[in-house]
Design a protein around this motif. Structure first.
Motif, PDB file in Angstrom:
ATOM      1  N   ALA A  66      -5.959  40.286 -54.901  1.00 41.83           N
ATOM      2  CA  ALA A  66      -7.361  40.587 -54.659  1.00 41.83           C
ATOM      3  C   ALA A  66      -8.002  39.712 -54.256  1.00 41.83           C
ATOM      4  O   ALA A  66      -8.932  39.713 -52.969  1.00 41.83           O
ATOM      5  CB  ALA A  66      -7.972  41.423 -55.753  1.00 41.83           C
ATOM      6  N   GLU A  67      -8.028  38.424 -54.825  1.00 40.54           N
ATOM      7  CA  GLU A  67      -8.788  37.267 -54.514  1.00 40.54           C
ATOM      8  C   GLU A  67      -8.196  36.854 -53.039  1.00 40.54           C
ATOM      9  O   GLU A  67      -9.032  36.434 -52.254  1.00 40.54           O
ATOM     10  CB  GLU A  67      -8.422  36.121 -55.603  1.00 40.54           C
ATOM     11  N   ALA A  68      -7.080  36.769 -52.811  1.00 40.56           N
ATOM     12  CA  ALA A  68      -6.525  36.297 -51.463  1.00 40.56           C
ATOM     13  C   ALA A  68      -6.836  37.361 -50.471  1.00 40.56           C
ATOM     14  O   ALA A  68      -7.284  36.757 -49.374  1.00 40.56           O
ATOM     15  CB  ALA A  68      -5.012  35.832 -51.442  1.00 40.56           C
ATOM     16  N   THR A  69      -6.919  38.498 -50.655  1.00 41.21           N
ATOM     17  CA  THR A  69      -7.289  39.297 -49.896  1.00 41.21           C
ATOM     18  C   THR A  69      -8.655  39.348 -49.289  1.00 41.21           C
ATOM     19  O   THR A  69      -8.974  39.296 -48.051  1.00 41.21           O
ATOM     20  CB  THR A  69      -7.096  41.045 -50.572  1.00 41.21           C
ATOM     21  N   THR A  70      -9.616  39.229 -50.267  1.00 40.91           N
ATOM     22  CA  THR A  70     -11.007  38.856 -50.050  1.00 40.91           C
ATOM     23  C   THR A  70     -11.009  37.858 -48.983  1.00 40.91           C
ATOM     24  O   THR A  70     -11.761  37.775 -48.057  1.00 40.91           O
ATOM     25  CB  THR A  70     -11.757  38.586 -51.424  1.00 40.91           C
ATOM     26  N   LEU A  71     -10.346  36.609 -49.348  1.00 43.98           N
ATOM     27  CA  LEU A  71     -10.480  35.263 -48.679  1.00 43.98           C
ATOM     28  C   LEU A  71     -10.183  35.545 -47.307  1.00 43.98           C
ATOM     29  O   LEU A  71     -10.626  35.173 -46.311  1.00 43.98           O
ATOM     30  CB  LEU A  71      -9.707  34.147 -49.213  1.00 43.98           C
ATOM     31  N   LEU A  72      -8.780  36.270 -47.236  1.00 43.78           N
ATOM     32  CA  LEU A  72      -8.355  36.467 -45.862  1.00 43.78           C
ATOM     33  C   LEU A  72      -9.261  37.234 -44.959  1.00 43.78           C
ATOM     34  O   LEU A  72      -9.273  37.099 -43.704  1.00 43.78           O
ATOM     35  CB  LEU A  72      -6.847  37.125 -45.777  1.00 43.78           C
ATOM     36  N   ARG A  73      -9.760  38.272 -45.612  1.00 46.93           N
ATOM     37  CA  ARG A  73     -10.724  39.245 -44.701  1.00 46.93           C
ATOM     38  C   ARG A  73     -11.889  38.258 -44.362  1.00 46.93           C
ATOM     39  O   ARG A  73     -12.532  38.465 -43.150  1.00 46.93           O
ATOM     40  CB  ARG A  73     -11.140  40.610 -45.662  1.00 46.93           C
ATOM     41  N   SER A  74     -12.483  37.447 -45.196  1.00 46.32           N
ATOM     42  CA  SER A  74     -13.743  36.685 -44.770  1.00 46.32           C
ATOM     43  C   SER A  74     -13.175  35.618 -43.861  1.00 46.32           C
ATOM     44  O   SER A  74     -14.027  35.436 -42.588  1.00 46.32           O
ATOM     45  CB  SER A  74     -14.082  35.983 -46.047  1.00 46.32           C
ATOM     46  N   LEU A  75     -12.038  35.265 -43.655  1.00 47.11           N
ATOM     47  CA  LEU A  75     -11.511  33.955 -42.694  1.00 47.11           C
ATOM     48  C   LEU A  75     -11.456  34.892 -41.650  1.00 47.11           C
ATOM     49  O   LEU A  75     -11.860  34.410 -40.317  1.00 47.11           O
ATOM     50  CB  LEU A  75     -10.208  33.569 -43.135  1.00 47.11           C
ATOM     51  N   TYR A  76     -10.944  36.186 -41.572  1.00 42.47           N
ATOM     52  CA  TYR A  76     -10.423  36.832 -40.181  1.00 42.47           C
ATOM     53  C   TYR A  76     -11.823  37.170 -39.508  1.00 42.47           C
ATOM     54  O   TYR A  76     -12.082  37.103 -38.460  1.00 42.47           O
ATOM     55  CB  TYR A  76      -9.583  37.891 -40.516  1.00 42.47           C
ATOM     56  N   GLN A  77     -12.799  37.615 -40.394  1.00 42.54           N
ATOM     57  CA  GLN A  77     -14.194  38.157 -39.903  1.00 42.54           C
ATOM     58  C   GLN A  77     -14.874  36.801 -39.384  1.00 42.54           C
ATOM     59  O   GLN A  77     -15.668  37.177 -38.395  1.00 42.54           O
ATOM     60  CB  GLN A  77     -14.821  38.753 -40.812  1.00 42.54           C
ATOM     61  N   ASN A  78     -14.700  35.753 -39.808  1.00 37.85           N
ATOM     62  CA  ASN A  78     -15.317  34.513 -39.494  1.00 37.85           C
ATOM     63  C   ASN A  78     -14.562  33.666 -38.155  1.00 37.85           C
ATOM     64  O   ASN A  78     -14.801  32.731 -37.826  1.00 37.85           O
ATOM     65  CB  ASN A  78     -15.475  33.395 -40.437  1.00 37.85           C
ATOM     66  N   ALA A  79     -13.486  34.349 -37.897  1.00 35.72           N
ATOM     67  CA  ALA A  79     -12.454  33.547 -37.100  1.00 35.72           C
ATOM     68  C   ALA A  79     -12.987  33.566 -35.513  1.00 35.72           C
ATOM     69  O   ALA A  79     -13.359  34.520 -34.978  1.00 35.72           O
ATOM     70  CB  ALA A  79     -11.054  34.237 -36.978  1.00 35.72           C
ATOM     71  N   SER A  80     -13.049  32.251 -34.960  1.00 34.77           N
ATOM     72  CA  SER A  80     -13.551  32.114 -33.793  1.00 34.77           C
ATOM     73  C   SER A  80     -13.304  30.718 -33.298  1.00 34.77           C
ATOM     74  O   SER A  80     -13.012  29.819 -34.273  1.00 34.77           O
ATOM     75  CB  SER A  80     -15.093  32.301 -33.612  1.00 34.77           C
TER      76      SER A  80
END
Length: 114
Positions: A66-80
């Protein structure tokens, strides 16, 4: 869990656990998942993280905490391109990531303890 970013390779690695890697699964040409014998995720490498990477496939196909999922989603949303851009060159260059505490290493990579 630790996140590192290699400035020279433009590659991000999420190190989830210290369990030995049994195999590496290539999800696409720039996304590799290191998996333990029991099927758990040891780490995830994403080359050129500013691109659209297969986050939904990663989360559907692999046992990601769950911790890694939250981090990955955050990174993906901020990916630019701006989120993963180095300023300067060589070791000690700064990199902009969506984190408050980012440190560069002498090897030119960035490590963040989470």
């Amino acid at each position: 869990m630790e996140l590192s970013y290699d400035l020279d390779a433009d590659a991000m690695y999420l190190h989830a656990t210290d369990v030995p890697v049994a195999r590496t699964v290539e999800v696409d040409s720039g996304t590799m998942v290191d998996v333990a014998d029991d099927g758990s995720v040891v780490g995830i490498e994403i080359v050129t993280p500013a691109r659209n990477w297969p986050i939904d496939r990663l989360l559907a196909e692999f046992d990601i905490s769950a911790e890694a999922t939250t981090l990955l989603r955050s990174l993906y949303q901020n990916a630019s391109p701006e989120a993963f851009t180095a300023s300067g060159s060589g070791s000690g260059s700064a990199v902009i990531l969506p984190f408050r505490d980012v440190r560069t290493t002498n090897s030119g990579s960035v490590a963040v303890a989470l």
